[in-house]
Structures are given as structure tokens and as C-alpha cells.
Design a protein around this motif. Sequence first.
Motif, mmCIF file in Angstrom:
data_model
loop_
_atom_site.group_PDB
_atom_site.id
_atom_site.type_symbol
_atom_site.label_atom_id
_atom_site.label_comp_id
_atom_site.label_asym_id
_atom_site.label_seq_id
_atom_site.Cartn_x
_atom_site.Cartn_y
_atom_site.Cartn_z
ATOM 1 N N LEU A 9 76.961 72.965 -58.642
ATOM 2 C CA LEU A 9 77.844 72.100 -59.430
ATOM 3 C C LEU A 9 77.642 72.295 -60.927
ATOM 4 N N SER A 10 76.455 72.742 -61.342
ATOM 5 C CA SER A 10 76.188 72.934 -62.769
ATOM 6 C C SER A 10 76.934 74.134 -63.342
ATOM 7 N N ILE A 11 77.374 75.066 -62.486
ATOM 8 C CA ILE A 11 78.074 76.261 -62.975
ATOM 9 C C ILE A 11 79.512 76.368 -62.481
ATOM 10 N N ILE A 12 79.857 75.597 -61.466
ATOM 11 C CA ILE A 12 81.132 75.834 -60.789
ATOM 12 C C ILE A 12 82.342 75.562 -61.683
ATOM 13 N N GLY A 13 82.180 74.678 -62.678
ATOM 14 C CA GLY A 13 83.295 74.351 -63.551
ATOM 15 C C GLY A 13 83.796 75.522 -64.362
ATOM 16 N N SER A 14 82.984 76.561 -64.524
ATOM 17 C CA SER A 14 83.403 77.753 -65.261
ATOM 18 C C SER A 14 84.331 78.639 -64.434
ATOM 19 N N TYR A 15 84.343 78.446 -63.128
ATOM 20 C CA TYR A 15 85.079 79.346 -62.245
ATOM 21 C C TYR A 15 86.122 78.657 -61.375
ATOM 22 N N MET A 16 85.907 77.362 -61.089
ATOM 23 C CA MET A 16 86.768 76.691 -60.130
ATOM 24 C C MET A 16 87.181 75.313 -60.634
ATOM 25 N N ASP A 17 88.325 74.847 -60.144
ATOM 26 C CA ASP A 17 88.800 73.500 -60.435
ATOM 27 C C ASP A 17 88.510 72.592 -59.249
ATOM 28 N N SER A 18 88.202 71.344 -59.528
ATOM 29 C CA SER A 18 87.925 70.376 -58.479
ATOM 30 C C SER A 18 89.218 69.941 -57.800
ATOM 31 N N ASP A 19 89.143 69.705 -56.507
ATOM 32 C CA ASP A 19 90.267 69.140 -55.776
ATOM 33 C C ASP A 19 90.635 67.797 -56.398
ATOM 34 N N PRO A 20 91.925 67.503 -56.572
ATOM 35 C CA PRO A 20 92.338 66.210 -57.146
ATOM 36 C C PRO A 20 91.813 65.006 -56.367
ATOM 37 N N PHE A 21 91.504 65.172 -55.085
ATOM 38 C CA PHE A 21 90.967 64.066 -54.291
ATOM 39 C C PHE A 21 89.532 63.721 -54.683
ATOM 40 N N ASN A 22 88.840 64.657 -55.358
ATOM 41 C CA ASN A 22 87.478 64.384 -55.840
ATOM 42 C C ASN A 22 87.556 63.674 -57.189
ATOM 43 N N LYS A 23 87.990 62.436 -57.186
ATOM 44 C CA LYS A 23 88.169 61.693 -58.429
ATOM 45 C C LYS A 23 86.821 61.411 -59.076
ATOM 46 N N ASP A 24 86.719 61.730 -60.372
ATOM 47 C CA ASP A 24 85.481 61.530 -61.141
ATOM 48 C C ASP A 24 84.298 62.256 -60.506
ATOM 49 N N GLY A 25 84.571 63.373 -59.857
ATOM 50 C CA GLY A 25 83.504 64.172 -59.264
ATOM 51 C C GLY A 25 82.918 63.606 -57.999
ATOM 52 N N LYS A 26 83.544 62.581 -57.431
ATOM 53 C CA LYS A 26 83.019 61.953 -56.216
ATOM 54 C C LYS A 26 83.646 62.578 -54.965
ATOM 55 N N THR A 27 82.931 62.462 -53.849
ATOM 56 C CA THR A 27 83.442 62.993 -52.592
ATOM 57 C C THR A 27 84.639 62.176 -52.097
ATOM 58 N N TYR A 28 85.451 62.795 -51.257
ATOM 59 C CA TYR A 28 86.491 62.061 -50.548
ATOM 60 C C TYR A 28 86.229 62.163 -49.054
ATOM 61 N N ALA A 29 86.745 61.189 -48.304
ATOM 62 C CA ALA A 29 86.431 61.073 -46.878
ATOM 63 C C ALA A 29 87.487 61.763 -46.022
ATOM 64 N N ILE A 30 87.028 62.450 -44.984
ATOM 65 C CA ILE A 30 87.894 63.077 -43.991
ATOM 66 C C ILE A 30 87.446 62.607 -42.611
ATOM 67 N N SER A 31 88.409 62.233 -41.773
ATOM 68 C CA SER A 31 88.113 61.850 -40.391
ATOM 69 C C SER A 31 88.930 62.716 -39.449
ATOM 70 N N ASN A 32 88.348 63.057 -38.308
ATOM 71 C CA ASN A 32 89.013 63.930 -37.345
ATOM 72 C C ASN A 32 88.809 63.420 -35.920
ATOM 73 N N LEU A 33 89.811 63.623 -35.087
ATOM 74 C CA LEU A 33 89.667 63.521 -33.648
ATOM 75 C C LEU A 33 89.821 64.923 -33.076
ATOM 76 N N TYR A 34 88.771 65.429 -32.431
ATOM 77 C CA TYR A 34 88.851 66.720 -31.765
ATOM 78 C C TYR A 34 89.287 66.518 -30.324
ATOM 79 N N LEU A 35 90.228 67.338 -29.884
ATOM 80 C CA LEU A 35 90.779 67.219 -28.535
ATOM 81 C C LEU A 35 90.180 68.294 -27.641
ATOM 82 N N ASP A 36 90.022 67.957 -26.379
ATOM 83 C CA ASP A 36 89.452 68.907 -25.436
ATOM 84 C C ASP A 36 89.866 68.503 -24.024
ATOM 85 N N THR A 37 89.475 69.310 -23.062
ATOM 86 C CA THR A 37 89.767 69.030 -21.659
ATOM 87 C C THR A 37 88.713 68.078 -21.104
#
Length: 247
Positions: free
Chosen positions: A24-52
Motif C-alpha cells: 500500500l505504501s507504493i501502490i499509489g504510484s502505479y494503480m488507482d483504488s476501486d471507488p468502493f474503497n472509500k477513504d482507503g477502507k475495505t468494502y464487503a462482498i458476500s457470496n452464495l456458492y452453488l453445488d450439487t
Amino acid sequence: MAIEVFNRREVKYMLTDDDKNALLSIIGSYMDSDPFNKDGKTYAISNLYLDTPSDELIRKSLEKPVFKEKIRLRSYGQVKLTDKVFLESKKKFDGVVNKRRTNFILADVYKYFEDGTIPENPVQENGKPLKMNRQVMSEIDYIMHFYPLAPKVFISYDRLAFFEKNNSDFRLTIDTNIQTRRTDLRLDSPAYGTQLLQPGQWLMEAKAFKAFPLWFVHFLSERRIFQTSFSKYGTEYRNYKQKKSTD
């Protein structure tokens, strides 16, 4: 996150807190943060995996075949029955991932899981029509009935995501607080469950169709970070089978 169809190579790495902070200390020179990472904070993802009923998809996946596939339902943060979610198919052939997904309203997808009904003209709570990708839905519907599939596992996590500045296809995601459960299989329920990672661990995925950039390769080399085959669903399944065998 609006992309519905794409191909890419995905490579996973396990990071410590120190590794993550160094990145994170160097990534700003090469990449942009996802807009969902507001103020550098994580965002939540939830999933339901389907199977037999016999967990055929995850069992085949753990055998590391040349081709494997999965179906999952995804939301960003906790959602209501009237909110938009994403029904996805993810196929991997010879190291290249093909991901296809379509919009769905959560209440409609629950009904689809119960009786196979695909809504003709879904409408969101605000009255706005929801555009479904009918071609992707047709492909998913075929897979759903071929096996057949139903929700088996809930997996949630908190994510940092980054996109390379020069508009290349290189993307990084860094996940922590990975929680799983096999009960209460609903995305409109809170995120809770058994932790998959140890405190201070982060799962990073590097995603690109072409080669990874040199700065990233140098970072991995300097920190002595090596590729791992860690799979969220695969690890959950191994833990579940181990616990079941000792109960």
C-alpha cells in the motif's frame, strides 16, 4: 464491477500485515483504488456458492482438472430483497478464467433457485427496470439444471481493490476477514461465520490477461512472496470435511 463478461489469468498470494502495508505504501504510484474503497477502507462482498447435493463442483475443482467451473450469487455489502445482486458463472481452462454474470433482484433469484422461474421484466424498488444479460442467464440456467445446483456455502470477506493507471487489464484484490457458513444461506442476512484466515493474513489476487507489470514482479521478489493455490471455497470444503470426520 459493471463488466459482465471477461477473460483473464488469476494468481493468488498470501500476505502478512507487513507485506500488505509495504504494498500500500507504493501502490499509489502505479494503480488507482476501486471507488468502493472509500477513504482507503475495505468494502464487503458476500457470496452464495452453488453445488450439487454431493458437492460435485468443489470436489472436481480440488482435483485440479484442466477445466473447472462454478456458479455463485454475489452482493456488495448486505442487501435487501429488493436490491440488485449478480449471478455469476466462472470457468477456468488451462489457467485462463472466463467470468460471465448478469444482474438479478435478490427476491427474484431466490425464487429462481426454488422453482426455476426467470423474471421477464424485473423492476427494482425505485421502479427502474433491471437489465439482465439474457445470453449469460441462458448459459447459467443450463448449468444449473445440468448438475443440478443449489446454494451450499456462504462466503464473505472485506476487500481492497486496485486498477492500473494506464488502463491496462491488470488488477489487484486483497481480501481479509473471510467468513464461511453452511446455514442461513441468504445474502440478506448479516455476514458472519467461521474465519478461514489467521489474524494478520491477507489473500491477494493478481488478475490480468497479459503479463504482470515489472514493478509488481519486483515487489514480489523483494518481499519473497510466492504463488499459492489457496481457494476460499476449496479451503472451506476441506475444513468442513475434516470437521465432519471428527464429529
